[in-house]
Motif scaffolding. Structure first.
Motif, short mmCIF file in Angstrom:
data_model
loop_
_atom_site.label_atom_id
_atom_site.label_comp_id
_atom_site.label_asym_id
_atom_site.label_seq_id
_atom_site.Cartn_x
_atom_site.Cartn_y
_atom_site.Cartn_z
N VAL A 26 0.84 -1.20 0.00
CA VAL A 26 0.00 0.00 0.00
C VAL A 26 0.88 1.25 0.00
CG1 VAL A 26 -1.76 1.29 1.25
CG2 VAL A 26 -1.88 -1.21 1.16
N ALA A 27 1.89 1.26 0.85
CA ALA A 27 2.78 2.42 0.91
C ALA A 27 3.47 2.66 -0.43
CB ALA A 27 3.81 2.23 2.02
N GLN A 28 3.89 1.60 -1.07
CA GLN A 28 4.55 1.72 -2.37
C GLN A 28 3.59 2.27 -3.42
OE1 GLN A 28 7.54 1.66 -3.54
NE2 GLN A 28 6.86 1.90 -5.67
N ALA A 29 2.37 1.81 -3.41
CA ALA A 29 1.38 2.30 -4.37
C ALA A 29 1.11 3.79 -4.16
CB ALA A 29 0.09 1.49 -4.25
N ILE A 30 1.09 4.21 -2.91
CA ILE A 30 0.88 5.63 -2.61
C ILE A 30 2.06 6.46 -3.10
CG2 ILE A 30 0.74 7.30 -0.72
CD1 ILE A 30 -0.89 5.17 0.83
#
Length: 473
Positions: A26-30
C-alpha cells in the motif's frame, strides 16, 4: 482472504510477514502516485487496521506527515495487528472526523472484505466525512461487502484500492467496483498452491478462463465442421434477428440460417449474403428444419414476440436436443408458468436475461452472484445475468463476472449481438459456460474497440480485430 492467510501461515509464512508485505504494498502504491503530503491513516480493530499501522510507519519513515486514528484502544488489539501497532512510534488518536482536517490524502484501513454488518457510530461518521477527499482503500473501501459488492450502509469512493493475493467478487460487482477506483493486486507472499486448496468458484471473466477451449479453425476445417447455427427471426422486429445472425457469423459459425415468417423473407434475404434464409410458416415447418442434425445450435427470442407461438418454438428446439440460447421474448413468453421452461432445460442451454426478464422466471432474492448461481442450479442451464457487471453462472456452482463492458453497450440491439456470439460459439462445440463467458468478454472488447458513438451494428464488424489480438495472445 482470511482462509488464504491461515493456509499461508500453516505453510510456514509468518503472519507478521504477510501484514508487513501488505502494508508495504500500500505504501509503495501511494508513493508511486502522489508526492509527499500529509496523510491520515484510519485503522480498524482487526488485521485491516494492522495493515494501516504498517502503512503509517513506512510513510512516516520516509518523511510523510502522518496522523493515525484507531477505532478502539491499542490494548484491545490482538495478534499480528497488535505487533504492527507496537512498531508504530507516533501518536494514536481516537477515530473521528477531526482526523480528516487538512488531510489531502486518507488511507482507509478500517474494515476489509470480511465486513458483514452495516457501518454505524463513529466509523460511519468518519466514512461519511471522507466525501470529496482522496482515499486509498486497503483491501476494499470500508463498507463494501467483499463477496457481493453491496454497500453496507455507507462506503467511501476510493481513488485507489490495494488488495492482496486475489481480487474478491466485491471488486468486480456493482456498486463496489465503482467505489474501488483503480484497483491494484499485490503479491504479499501467499504461496500459489494456497489457491489450489481454496479452489475459488468465482473468477473474473477473461481468456485465462476459457481461452484454451476457444474453437479456432484448424487447417483441415470446413464450414460444416464449424457448426450450423439457426436464428429464429421475428416478423416485425427483424433487426434483432439480423443482428444476432451477424454476431453468430462473426463468432465463427460455419453456416447461419435465419428461420423467419414467409412474409418477412424479403427483409432477411436482402441483408447479409452470408446468411441462409428459410421461410418457416408454422410450428411443423420449424420442427422439420431442426430435424437436420447438422443444424446443431438454435437462438430463440430476439424480436420473436411474446406468446404461445414463441413458447412452442422454444419447446420444439429443446425437444430436438439442440444447444440453445434463450433470450428476450423466449424468456418472457414463459413468465406466467416459468416451470414449463425451467423443468425442460439442461445440457448446452444458455439463458441471457436482463434483470427484468430474470425476475419473470425466478423468484429469488439476494445479491446478483447468489441469484445467478441459484437460478442456474434450479434450471440446470447456464445463466448469463446481464448488466454492467454481467454474471455467468453454471449449474455446478462455477461463476464468472465480466468487467470489461463499457457504458456504450447500453444501446438497443447490443444484447441481440451478444446472444448471437454465444450461439456461434455453441455451434462450434464450446460448452455452455465457456461459450457464454467468451461471448460476453468478446462483446465487451468489441464495444471498447468502437468506443463513443457505438451502435449495435458496429459490434460484429469490430470483432475481427479483437479476435486477432486474442489469437496473438
Amino acid at each position: 482472504m482470511q482462509r488464504a492467510d491461515s493456509l499461508a501461515i500453516a505453510g510456514g509464512v509468518p503472519g507478521p510477514v504477510l501484514m508487513e508485505n501488505a502494508g508495504a504494498a500500500v505504501a509503495q502504491a501511494i508513493r508511486a502516485r502522489w508526492p509527499r503530503r500529509p496523510v491520515a491513516v484510519l485503522c480498524g480493530p482487526g488485521n485491516n487496521g494492522g495493515d494501516g499501522f504498517v502503512v503509517a510507519r513506512l510513510l512516516a519513515e520516509e518523511g510523510w506527515p502522518v496522523r493515525l486514528g484507531l477505532l478502539g484502544e491499542c490494548a484491545a488489539l490482538t495478534g499480528d495487528a497488535a505487533q504492527a501497532a507496537q512498531r508504530w512510534t507516533g501518536a494514536v488518536e481516537p477515530l473521528g472526523p477531526h482526523l480528516l482536517d487538512d488531510a489531502p490524502l486518507v488511507v482507509d484501513a478500517l474494515f476489509g472484505a470480511g465486513l458483514a454488518r452495516p457501518l454505524d457510530g463513529v466509523a460511519r461518521a468518519v466514512v461519511e466525512a471522507m466525501a470529496g477527499l482522496t482515499v486509498v482503500a486497503v483491501d476494499v473501501p470500508s463498507g463494501v461487502h467483499g463477496d457481493t459488492g453491496a454497500v453496507l450502509g455507507v462506503a467511501p469512493a476510493a481513488a485507489l484500492t490495494v488488495t492482496f493475493f486475489r481480487r474478491k467478487p466485491g471488486h468486480w460487482l456493482l456498486p463496489g467496483r465503482t467505489l474501488c477506483g483503480e484497483t491494484v493486486l499485490a503479491d504479499i507472499g501467499i504461496p500459489e498452491p494456497v489457491l489450489d486448496t481454496i479452489a475459488p468458484r468465482c473468477r473474473e471473466n477473461g481468456p485465462a478462463l476459457w481461452g484454451a477451449h476457444y474453437p479456432w479453425p484448424r487447417a483441415d476445417s470446413h464450414k460444416y465442421a464449424r457448426g450450423h447455427a439457426v436464428v429464429m427471426g421475428g416478423g416485425r422486429m427483424t433487426g434483432a434477428g439480423r443482428l444476432a445472425a451477424r454476431g453468430a457469423l462473426r463468432a465463427g459459425a460455419g453456416l447461419v440460417t435465419v428461420a423467419c415468417p414467409p412474409e418477412a423473407f424479403a427483409i432477411y434475404a436482402a441483408g447479409s449474403p452470408s446468411l441462409i434464409v428459410e421461410p418457416v410458416a408454422d410450428d411443423a415447418a420449424f420442427a422439420a428444419l431442426l430435424a437436420d442434425p447438422r443444424r446443431n445450435a438454435v437462438l430463440l427470442g430476439p424480436g420473436a414476440g411474446v406468446g404461445v407461438h414463441t413458447r412452442a418454438r422454444v419447446l420444439a428446439a429443446l425437444d430436438a436436443g439442440r444447444a440453445c440460447v434463450l433470450d428476450a421474448d423466449a424468456l418472457t413468453s414463459f413468465a406466467g408458468a416459468p416451470g414449463d421452461l425451467l423443468d425442460r432445460l439442461g445440457g448446452r442451454c444458455v439463458l441471457t436475461p436482463h434483470e427484468g426478464e430474470f425476475a419473470r422466471l425466478f423468484d429469488l432474492t439476494g445479491d446478483k452472484l447468489t441469484r445467478a448461481r441459484a437460478a442456474a442450479a434450479r434450471c440446470g442451464a447456464v445463466v448469463l445475468l446481464k448488466g454492467a457487471d454481467t454474471v455467468i453462472a453454471a449449474p455446478d456452482g462455477r461463476a464468472a463476472i465480466t468487467i470489461n463492458a463499457p457504458p456504450e453497450l447500453a444501446t438497443a440491439g447490443a444484447g441481440d449481438v451478444l446472444a448471437g456470439l454465444i450461439l456461434g460459439l455453441l455451434a462450434q462445440g464450446m460448452d455452455g459456460f465457456d461459450a457464454a463467458c467468451a461471448g460476453a468478454w468478446l462483446h465487451g472488447e468489441a464495444a471498447a474497440q468502437v468506443g463513443p458513438g457505438l451502435i449495435a451494428e458496429d459490434l460484429p464488424d469490430a470483432l475481427p480485430a479483437v479476435l486477432r489480438r486474442l489469437k496473438a495472445g
